[in-house]
Design a protein around this motif. Structure first.
Motif, PDB file in Angstrom:
ATOM      1  N   MET A  68      16.402   7.244  16.667  1.00 55.72           N
ATOM      2  CA  MET A  68      15.518   6.646  17.656  1.00 55.72           C
ATOM      3  C   MET A  68      15.047   7.677  18.679  1.00 55.72           C
ATOM      4  O   MET A  68      14.016   7.504  19.307  1.00 55.72           O
ATOM      5  N   ASP A  69      15.834   8.772  18.854  1.00 59.09           N
ATOM      6  CA  ASP A  69      15.511   9.756  19.889  1.00 59.09           C
ATOM      7  C   ASP A  69      15.227  11.163  19.357  1.00 59.09           C
ATOM      8  O   ASP A  69      14.920  12.063  20.130  1.00 59.09           O
ATOM      9  N   GLY A  70      15.335  11.398  18.050  1.00 65.76           N
ATOM     10  CA  GLY A  70      15.071  12.713  17.486  1.00 65.76           C
ATOM     11  C   GLY A  70      16.246  13.664  17.579  1.00 65.76           C
ATOM     12  O   GLY A  70      16.162  14.803  17.138  1.00 65.76           O
ATOM     13  N   THR A  71      17.357  13.206  18.141  1.00 64.07           N
ATOM     14  CA  THR A  71      18.549  14.038  18.293  1.00 64.07           C
ATOM     15  C   THR A  71      19.739  13.450  17.548  1.00 64.07           C
ATOM     16  O   THR A  71      20.443  14.149  16.843  1.00 64.07           O
ATOM     17  N   HIS A  72      19.954  12.174  17.700  1.00 68.36           N
ATOM     18  CA  HIS A  72      21.113  11.498  17.125  1.00 68.36           C
ATOM     19  C   HIS A  72      20.696  10.768  15.848  1.00 68.36           C
ATOM     20  O   HIS A  72      20.201   9.634  15.912  1.00 68.36           O
ATOM     21  N   PHE A  73      20.895  11.422  14.707  1.00 72.77           N
ATOM     22  CA  PHE A  73      20.500  10.853  13.418  1.00 72.77           C
ATOM     23  C   PHE A  73      21.658  10.109  12.784  1.00 72.77           C
ATOM     24  O   PHE A  73      22.828  10.433  13.009  1.00 72.77           O
ATOM     25  N   SER A  74      21.337   9.104  11.983  1.00 72.49           N
ATOM     26  CA  SER A  74      22.363   8.423  11.201  1.00 72.49           C
ATOM     27  C   SER A  74      23.069   9.459  10.332  1.00 72.49           C
ATOM     28  O   SER A  74      22.514  10.514  10.036  1.00 72.49           O
ATOM     29  N   THR A  75      24.286   9.161   9.932  1.00 70.45           N
ATOM     30  CA  THR A  75      25.076  10.147   9.211  1.00 70.45           C
ATOM     31  C   THR A  75      24.753  10.149   7.726  1.00 70.45           C
ATOM     32  O   THR A  75      24.090   9.254   7.212  1.00 70.45           O
ATOM     33  N   GLY A  76      25.249  11.171   7.062  1.00 71.76           N
ATOM     34  CA  GLY A  76      25.043  11.348   5.628  1.00 71.76           C
ATOM     35  C   GLY A  76      24.828  12.817   5.334  1.00 71.76           C
ATOM     36  O   GLY A  76      24.454  13.592   6.220  1.00 71.76           O
ATOM     37  N   PRO A  77      25.065  13.234   4.086  1.00 70.38           N
ATOM     38  CA  PRO A  77      24.977  14.655   3.746  1.00 70.38           C
ATOM     39  C   PRO A  77      23.544  15.184   3.797  1.00 70.38           C
ATOM     40  O   PRO A  77      22.608  14.486   3.421  1.00 70.38           O
ATOM     41  N   VAL A  78      23.402  16.413   4.272  1.00 71.48           N
ATOM     42  CA  VAL A  78      22.106  17.108   4.267  1.00 71.48           C
ATOM     43  C   VAL A  78      22.201  18.434   3.532  1.00 71.48           C
ATOM     44  O   VAL A  78      21.217  19.158   3.417  1.00 71.48           O
ATOM     45  N   SER A  79      23.394  18.759   3.046  1.00 71.79           N
ATOM     46  CA  SER A  79      23.592  19.970   2.258  1.00 71.79           C
ATOM     47  C   SER A  79      24.891  19.809   1.473  1.00 71.79           C
ATOM     48  O   SER A  79      25.668  18.878   1.707  1.00 71.79           O
ATOM     49  N   GLY A  80      25.115  20.719   0.522  1.00 68.21           N
ATOM     50  CA  GLY A  80      26.324  20.672  -0.279  1.00 68.21           C
ATOM     51  C   GLY A  80      26.254  19.610  -1.354  1.00 68.21           C
ATOM     52  O   GLY A  80      25.192  19.069  -1.656  1.00 68.21           O
ATOM     53  N   SER A  81      27.419  19.284  -1.920  1.00 69.27           N
ATOM     54  CA  SER A  81      27.440  18.341  -3.030  1.00 69.27           C
ATOM     55  C   SER A  81      28.482  17.229  -2.872  1.00 69.27           C
ATOM     56  O   SER A  81      28.697  16.459  -3.792  1.00 69.27           O
ATOM     57  N   SER A  82      29.073  17.116  -1.713  1.00 69.62           N
ATOM     58  CA  SER A  82      30.047  16.046  -1.486  1.00 69.62           C
ATOM     59  C   SER A  82      29.331  14.710  -1.338  1.00 69.62           C
ATOM     60  O   SER A  82      28.409  14.573  -0.531  1.00 69.62           O
ATOM     61  N   THR A  83      29.753  13.727  -2.110  1.00 72.13           N
ATOM     62  CA  THR A  83      29.124  12.406  -2.070  1.00 72.13           C
ATOM     63  C   THR A  83      29.850  11.438  -1.141  1.00 72.13           C
ATOM     64  O   THR A  83      29.488  10.266  -1.080  1.00 72.13           O
ATOM     65  N   ASN A  84      30.844  11.908  -0.400  1.00 72.46           N
ATOM     66  CA  ASN A  84      31.645  11.028   0.458  1.00 72.46           C
ATOM     67  C   ASN A  84      30.801  10.212   1.428  1.00 72.46           C
ATOM     68  O   ASN A  84      31.079   9.041   1.667  1.00 72.46           O
ATOM     69  N   GLU A  85      29.788  10.824   2.017  1.00 74.97           N
ATOM     70  CA  GLU A  85      28.980  10.134   3.026  1.00 74.97           C
ATOM     71  C   GLU A  85      27.632   9.658   2.494  1.00 74.97           C
ATOM     72  O   GLU A  85      26.806   9.176   3.257  1.00 74.97           O
ATOM     73  N   GLU A  86      27.389   9.753   1.191  1.00 77.70           N
ATOM     74  CA  GLU A  86      26.113   9.304   0.631  1.00 77.70           C
ATOM     75  C   GLU A  86      25.806   7.840   0.968  1.00 77.70           C
ATOM     76  O   GLU A  86      24.647   7.510   1.245  1.00 77.70           O
ATOM     77  N   PRO A  87      26.797   6.937   0.987  1.00 77.03           N
ATOM     78  CA  PRO A  87      26.480   5.545   1.333  1.00 77.03           C
ATOM     79  C   PRO A  87      25.872   5.378   2.732  1.00 77.03           C
ATOM     80  O   PRO A  87      25.244   4.356   3.009  1.00 77.03           O
ATOM     81  N   ASN A  88      26.026   6.376   3.610  1.00 82.21           N
ATOM     82  CA  ASN A  88      25.450   6.294   4.953  1.00 82.21           C
ATOM     83  C   ASN A  88      23.964   6.633   4.980  1.00 82.21           C
ATOM     84  O   ASN A  88      23.282   6.329   5.956  1.00 82.21           O
ATOM     85  N   LEU A  89      23.465   7.282   3.935  1.00 82.86           N
ATOM     86  CA  LEU A  89      22.045   7.601   3.859  1.00 82.86           C
ATOM     87  C   LEU A  89      21.254   6.337   3.547  1.00 82.86           C
ATOM     88  O   LEU A  89      21.740   5.424   2.890  1.00 82.86           O
ATOM     89  N   ARG A  90      20.006   6.299   4.018  1.00 84.04           N
ATOM     90  CA  ARG A  90      19.110   5.171   3.715  1.00 84.04           C
ATOM     91  C   ARG A  90      18.293   5.540   2.476  1.00 84.04           C
ATOM     92  O   ARG A  90      17.579   6.540   2.466  1.00 84.04           O
ATOM     93  N   PHE A  91      18.385   4.755   1.432  1.00 84.36           N
ATOM     94  CA  PHE A  91      17.750   5.049   0.143  1.00 84.36           C
ATOM     95  C   PHE A  91      16.258   4.726   0.192  1.00 84.36           C
ATOM     96  O   PHE A  91      15.866   3.611   0.536  1.00 84.36           O
ATOM     97  N   LEU A  92      15.420   5.718  -0.167  1.00 83.55           N
ATOM     98  CA  LEU A  92      13.971   5.500  -0.234  1.00 83.55           C
ATOM     99  C   LEU A  92      13.503   5.270  -1.665  1.00 83.55           C
ATOM    100  O   LEU A  92      12.583   4.491  -1.904  1.00 83.55           O
ATOM    101  N   GLY A  93      14.101   5.980  -2.632  1.00 81.94           N
ATOM    102  CA  GLY A  93      13.683   5.797  -4.016  1.00 81.94           C
ATOM    103  C   GLY A  93      14.097   6.950  -4.902  1.00 81.94           C
ATOM    104  O   GLY A  93      14.793   7.867  -4.476  1.00 81.94           O
TER     105      GLY A  93
END
Length: 150
Positions: A68-93
Protein backbone atom coordinates in the motif's frame (compact mmCIF):
# COMPACT_ATOMS: atom_id res chain seq x y z
CA UNK A 1 -25.91 9.60 -16.73
CA UNK A 2 -22.19 9.25 -17.46
CA UNK A 3 -20.65 6.06 -18.78
CA UNK A 4 -17.32 4.89 -17.40
CA UNK A 5 -14.77 3.57 -19.90
CA UNK A 6 -11.52 1.75 -19.17
CA UNK A 7 -8.94 3.64 -21.20
CA UNK A 8 -5.54 1.98 -21.70
CA UNK A 9 -2.36 3.84 -20.88
CA UNK A 10 0.99 3.33 -22.54
CA UNK A 11 2.61 -0.11 -22.66
CA UNK A 12 5.58 0.33 -20.32
CA UNK A 13 8.58 -1.98 -19.96
CA UNK A 14 10.00 -3.01 -16.63
CA UNK A 15 13.71 -2.60 -17.22
CA UNK A 16 15.13 -5.94 -16.11
CA UNK A 17 17.60 -8.59 -17.14
CA UNK A 18 16.58 -10.77 -14.19
CA UNK A 19 15.02 -13.45 -16.40
CA UNK A 20 18.19 -13.95 -18.45
CA UNK A 21 19.42 -17.54 -17.91
CA UNK A 22 17.12 -17.91 -14.87
CA UNK A 23 17.71 -21.38 -13.44
CA UNK A 24 14.92 -23.93 -13.24
CA UNK A 25 12.92 -23.79 -9.98
CA UNK A 26 14.31 -20.30 -9.21
CA UNK A 27 12.37 -17.14 -8.34
CA UNK A 28 13.26 -13.64 -9.45
CA UNK A 29 11.81 -10.17 -9.04
CA UNK A 30 11.18 -8.57 -12.43
CA UNK A 31 10.65 -5.13 -10.85
CA UNK A 32 8.13 -2.95 -9.06
CA UNK A 33 5.26 -0.97 -10.56
CA UNK A 34 3.90 2.19 -8.90
CA UNK A 35 0.36 3.10 -9.98
CA UNK A 36 -0.49 5.06 -6.81
CA UNK A 37 -0.99 8.31 -8.74
CA UNK A 38 -3.21 6.70 -11.41
CA UNK A 39 -5.61 4.57 -9.34
CA UNK A 40 -6.32 2.31 -12.35
CA UNK A 41 -9.32 0.03 -12.76
CA UNK A 42 -6.95 -2.72 -13.93
CA UNK A 43 -3.28 -3.35 -14.56
CA UNK A 44 -2.28 -5.79 -17.28
CA UNK A 45 1.06 -7.57 -16.85
CA UNK A 46 2.64 -8.94 -20.02
CA UNK A 47 5.41 -11.53 -19.70
CA UNK A 48 7.47 -12.88 -22.58
CA UNK A 49 10.16 -15.52 -22.25
CA UNK A 50 12.21 -17.93 -24.30
CA UNK A 51 12.90 -21.22 -22.55
CA UNK A 52 15.88 -23.50 -22.85
CA UNK A 53 15.26 -27.21 -23.42
CA UNK A 54 12.00 -27.65 -21.53
CA UNK A 55 11.02 -30.67 -19.46
CA UNK A 56 8.70 -31.29 -16.53
CA UNK A 57 6.04 -28.61 -16.00
CA UNK A 58 7.11 -26.40 -18.96
CA UNK A 59 5.87 -23.10 -17.55
CA UNK A 60 6.67 -19.83 -15.85
CA UNK A 61 4.59 -18.99 -12.81
CA UNK A 62 3.79 -15.28 -12.41
CA UNK A 63 3.15 -13.89 -8.93
CA UNK A 64 2.82 -10.53 -7.21
CA UNK A 65 3.90 -9.07 -3.91
CA UNK A 66 1.74 -6.08 -3.03
CA UNK A 67 2.16 -2.92 -0.99
CA UNK A 68 0.00 0.00 0.00
CA UNK A 69 2.98 2.32 0.62
CA UNK A 70 5.73 1.08 -1.74
CA UNK A 71 7.93 0.02 1.19
CA UNK A 72 6.17 -2.76 3.08
CA UNK A 73 5.41 -5.55 0.59
CA UNK A 74 3.59 -8.78 1.30
CA UNK A 75 5.98 -11.64 1.93
CA UNK A 76 7.16 -14.35 -0.42
CA UNK A 77 10.35 -15.33 -2.26
CA UNK A 78 11.95 -12.92 -4.74
CA UNK A 79 15.12 -14.93 -5.34
CA UNK A 80 16.54 -18.40 -4.79
CA UNK A 81 14.61 -21.64 -5.00
CA UNK A 82 13.08 -22.19 -1.57
CA UNK A 83 9.33 -22.73 -1.86
CA UNK A 84 8.65 -22.29 1.88
CA UNK A 85 7.06 -18.85 1.45
CA UNK A 86 5.52 -19.36 -2.02
CA UNK A 87 1.99 -19.59 -0.53
CA UNK A 88 2.41 -15.94 0.59
CA UNK A 89 2.77 -14.74 -3.01
CA UNK A 90 -0.35 -13.62 -4.89
CA UNK A 91 -0.80 -15.80 -8.00
CA UNK A 92 -1.37 -13.94 -11.29
CA UNK A 93 -1.12 -16.82 -13.76
CA UNK A 94 0.98 -19.23 -15.80
CA UNK A 95 2.90 -18.67 -19.03
CA UNK A 96 3.06 -22.07 -20.79
CA UNK A 97 6.45 -22.89 -22.34
CA UNK A 98 5.54 -25.89 -24.50
CA UNK A 99 8.39 -25.71 -26.99
CA UNK A 100 12.14 -25.39 -26.40
CA UNK A 101 13.78 -22.15 -27.60
CA UNK A 102 10.48 -20.57 -28.82
CA UNK A 103 9.39 -17.16 -27.46
CA UNK A 104 6.09 -17.32 -25.58
CA UNK A 105 3.96 -14.40 -24.37
CA UNK A 106 0.94 -14.04 -22.08
CA UNK A 107 -0.98 -11.25 -20.34
CA UNK A 108 -2.43 -11.25 -16.84
CA UNK A 109 -5.09 -9.01 -15.30
CA UNK A 110 -4.19 -7.89 -11.77
CA UNK A 111 -7.79 -6.92 -11.00
CA UNK A 112 -9.08 -10.34 -12.08
CA UNK A 113 -6.43 -12.19 -10.06
CA UNK A 114 -6.52 -10.11 -6.88
CA UNK A 115 -9.94 -8.45 -6.95
CA UNK A 116 -8.32 -4.99 -6.80
CA UNK A 117 -5.28 -3.10 -8.07
CA UNK A 118 -2.82 -2.27 -5.28
CA UNK A 119 -0.92 1.03 -5.47
CA UNK A 120 2.42 -0.82 -5.64
CA UNK A 121 3.06 -4.27 -7.07
CA UNK A 122 6.26 -6.27 -7.41
CA UNK A 123 6.25 -8.90 -10.17
CA UNK A 124 7.83 -12.21 -9.14
CA UNK A 125 8.47 -14.98 -11.63
CA UNK A 126 9.28 -18.62 -10.94
CA UNK A 127 10.91 -20.69 -13.68
CA UNK A 128 9.03 -23.99 -13.58
CA UNK A 129 10.09 -25.09 -17.07
CA UNK A 130 12.54 -27.83 -16.12
CA UNK A 131 15.51 -25.95 -17.62
CA UNK A 132 17.24 -22.58 -17.45
CA UNK A 133 15.74 -19.82 -19.59
CA UNK A 134 17.63 -18.57 -22.61
CA UNK A 135 20.44 -16.05 -22.01
CA UNK A 136 18.36 -13.15 -23.40
CA UNK A 137 15.11 -12.25 -25.12
CA UNK A 138 12.79 -11.88 -22.14
CA UNK A 139 10.62 -8.93 -21.14
CA UNK A 140 7.95 -7.77 -18.71
CA UNK A 141 5.57 -4.93 -19.62
CA UNK A 142 2.56 -3.36 -17.96
CA UNK A 143 -0.41 -1.29 -19.09
CA UNK A 144 -2.77 0.57 -16.76
CA UNK A 145 -6.46 0.94 -17.57
CA UNK A 146 -7.85 4.08 -15.97
CA UNK A 147 -11.49 5.09 -15.74
CA UNK A 148 -12.77 7.91 -17.92
CA UNK A 149 -16.32 9.19 -18.22
CA UNK A 150 -18.23 10.09 -21.34
Amino acid sequence: MSTIHATPGARTALTTTALNALASAAYVSAGTIDVSAQEPLDLIIEVEATPGTVAGNRQLMVFARISMDGTHFSTGPVSGSSTNEEPNLRFLGVLPLPTSAVLQRAMFSVAAALGFVPPHIQIVIKNDSGAALAASGHAVHHTSYVGTTA
